[in-house]
Design an enzyme around this catalytic site. Structure first.
Site, short mmCIF file in Angstrom:
data_model
loop_
_atom_site.label_atom_id
_atom_site.label_comp_id
_atom_site.label_asym_id
_atom_site.label_seq_id
_atom_site.Cartn_x
_atom_site.Cartn_y
_atom_site.Cartn_z
N SER A 6 6.30 -9.15 -2.99
CA SER A 6 5.68 -8.94 -1.58
C SER A 6 6.53 -9.87 -0.80
O SER A 6 6.46 -10.98 -0.84
CB SER A 6 4.32 -8.90 -1.30
N HIS A 31 8.15 -4.89 -1.62
CA HIS A 31 6.76 -4.41 -1.09
C HIS A 31 6.67 -5.07 0.18
O HIS A 31 6.47 -6.39 0.50
CB HIS A 31 5.69 -5.01 -2.26
N ASP A 33 4.02 -5.58 3.01
CA ASP A 33 2.58 -5.43 3.47
C ASP A 33 2.57 -5.23 5.24
O ASP A 33 2.41 -6.38 5.90
CB ASP A 33 1.96 -6.68 2.84
N MET A 35 0.23 -4.98 7.98
CA MET A 35 -1.19 -5.12 8.45
C MET A 35 -1.53 -5.15 10.05
O MET A 35 -0.59 -5.61 10.89
CB MET A 35 -1.62 -6.47 7.88
N HIS A 64 3.47 -0.83 2.05
CA HIS A 64 1.57 -0.83 1.74
C HIS A 64 1.23 -0.99 3.40
O HIS A 64 1.15 -1.98 4.10
CB HIS A 64 1.47 -1.86 0.83
N MET A 66 -1.82 -1.26 5.34
CA MET A 66 -3.08 -1.74 5.44
C MET A 66 -3.54 -1.67 6.94
O MET A 66 -3.50 -2.67 7.59
CB MET A 66 -3.25 -3.09 4.95
N MET A 135 -5.72 -2.11 -5.63
CA MET A 135 -5.86 -3.55 -5.13
C MET A 135 -6.65 -4.32 -6.10
O MET A 135 -7.83 -4.17 -6.34
CB MET A 135 -6.47 -3.39 -3.69
N PHE A 141 -4.53 -10.90 2.65
CA PHE A 141 -3.89 -12.12 2.41
C PHE A 141 -3.34 -12.27 1.09
O PHE A 141 -3.93 -11.76 0.01
CB PHE A 141 -4.91 -13.40 2.59
N ASP A 173 -1.74 -4.72 -7.46
CA ASP A 173 -1.36 -5.27 -6.12
C ASP A 173 -2.31 -6.63 -5.99
O ASP A 173 -3.67 -6.21 -5.51
CB ASP A 173 -1.28 -4.56 -5.01
N GLY A 174 -2.11 -7.80 -6.11
CA GLY A 174 -3.11 -8.82 -5.73
C GLY A 174 -3.24 -9.66 -6.75
O GLY A 174 -3.80 -9.54 -7.81
N GLY A 175 -2.57 -11.01 -6.68
CA GLY A 175 -2.94 -12.03 -7.72
C GLY A 175 -2.33 -11.76 -9.06
O GLY A 175 -2.74 -12.42 -10.20
N SER A 196 3.16 -14.25 -4.22
CA SER A 196 2.93 -15.61 -4.67
C SER A 196 3.60 -16.23 -5.90
O SER A 196 4.61 -17.13 -5.92
CB SER A 196 1.71 -16.26 -4.60
C1 DX5 Z 1 -2.83 -8.10 0.02
C2 DX5 Z 1 -1.55 -7.79 -0.33
C3 DX5 Z 1 -0.66 -7.96 -1.47
C4 DX5 Z 1 -0.46 -9.56 -1.67
C5 DX5 Z 1 0.17 -9.84 -2.73
O1 DX5 Z 1 -3.33 -7.73 1.03
O2 DX5 Z 1 -1.46 -6.25 -0.28
O3 DX5 Z 1 0.74 -7.29 -1.53
O4 DX5 Z 1 0.22 -10.07 -0.49
O5 DX5 Z 1 0.19 -11.27 -2.97
P1 DX5 Z 1 -0.20 -12.06 -4.08
O6 DX5 Z 1 0.60 -11.73 -5.17
O7 DX5 Z 1 0.21 -13.60 -3.74
O8 DX5 Z 1 -1.53 -11.70 -4.28
ZN ZN Z 2 0.40 -5.03 -0.89
#
Ligand code: DX5
Ligand code: ZN
Length: 214
Positions: A6, A31, A33, A35, A64, A66, A135, A141, A173-175, A196
């Site tokens: 991302s 990717h 994001d 927002m 993506h 959002m 998700m 974030f 997606d996420g963590g 991250s």
């Molecule tokens: C969250 C995003 C993710 C996120 C991924 O709203 O959709 O794409 O930024 O980042 P990490 O891998 O740090 O969770």
């Molecule tokens: Zn995303």
């Protein structure tokens, strides 16, 4: 598994270097994001930035959305080499219409579903999409902790796909990091978004190689 880092987790004052790093280390997709500060309490970048990014990177783009109004953004993303677009199921009662528009504009349609949303919300449209983005954190974030409840949802989704003979791919997606990636791959996930964990890796190329080997 395929890997789509991302951009959100890169140095946002130097996105160009982040894109180059993804390209040089053999990532599958970028990717983005998007927002809107409305659907989620954060504001990132829009089609203008993505368009600019295309001048500095040859990887396929994975957008993506959002945002509360995905319909508004789609026409702005054409001719930018965007391969796949995910919209959040929570924002629309007209998903089939949105998915048709995505196909018309040349995008592979993907539906994203939040941790709190039941799979029932997407079941009726799973024959229309190419991908489901599950998700594994609340959207908004980067850098959040992976929710382990994701595994139960993935198993249900895979069971449903089998029972209905459907063919969509699954993205998480996420963590996502090296501690949970093996289990995600074993569960049957096709691709992961790694913000991250990719950008903080000591050896980016080794990180990508490891994820892609799973
Ligand atoms: C969250 C995003 C993710 C996120 C991924 O709203 O959709 O794409 O930024 O980042 P990490 O891998 O740090 O969770
Ligand atoms: Zn995303």
């Amino acid at each position: 598994m395929k890997i789509a880092p991302s951009v959100l987790a890169s140095d946002l004052a130097d996105i160009q270097s982040g894109l180059r790093l993804m390209e040089q280390t053999g990532c599958d997709m970028v990717h983005w994001d998007v927002m809107d500060g409305h659907f989620v309490p954060n504001l990132t970048f829009g089609p203008g930035t993505i368009r600019w990014g295309r001048n500095h990177c040859d990887l396929p783009f994975d957008v993506h959305l959002m945002v509360t109004d995905p319909m508004m953004y789609l026409p702005l993303l054409t001719d930018v080499g965007v391969e796949m677009v995910s919209f959040q199921i929570e924002v629309t009662n007209f998903a089939p219409r949105l998915i048709s528009l995505m196909r018309e504009l040349g995008f592979r349609p993907s539906v994203a579903i939040n941790p709190q949303t039941s799979l029932v919300a997407v079941e009726e449209i799973l024959d229309l999409v190419d991908n489901v983005l599950v998700m594994s954190v609340d959207p908004g974030f980067g850098g959040q902790e992976f929710m382990s409840s994701t595994f139960a949802k993935l198993e249900k989704l895979i069971e449903f796909r089998e029972s209905q003979s459907l063919v969509f791919s699954i993205q998480v997606d996420g963590g996502v990091n090296l501690n949970n990636a093996s289990e995600l791959a074993a569960t049957g996930v096709d691709s992961v978004v790694t913000g991250s964990s990719f950008f903080r890796a000591d050896d980016h190329a080794a990180f990508v190689k490891r994820i892609r080997s799973l």
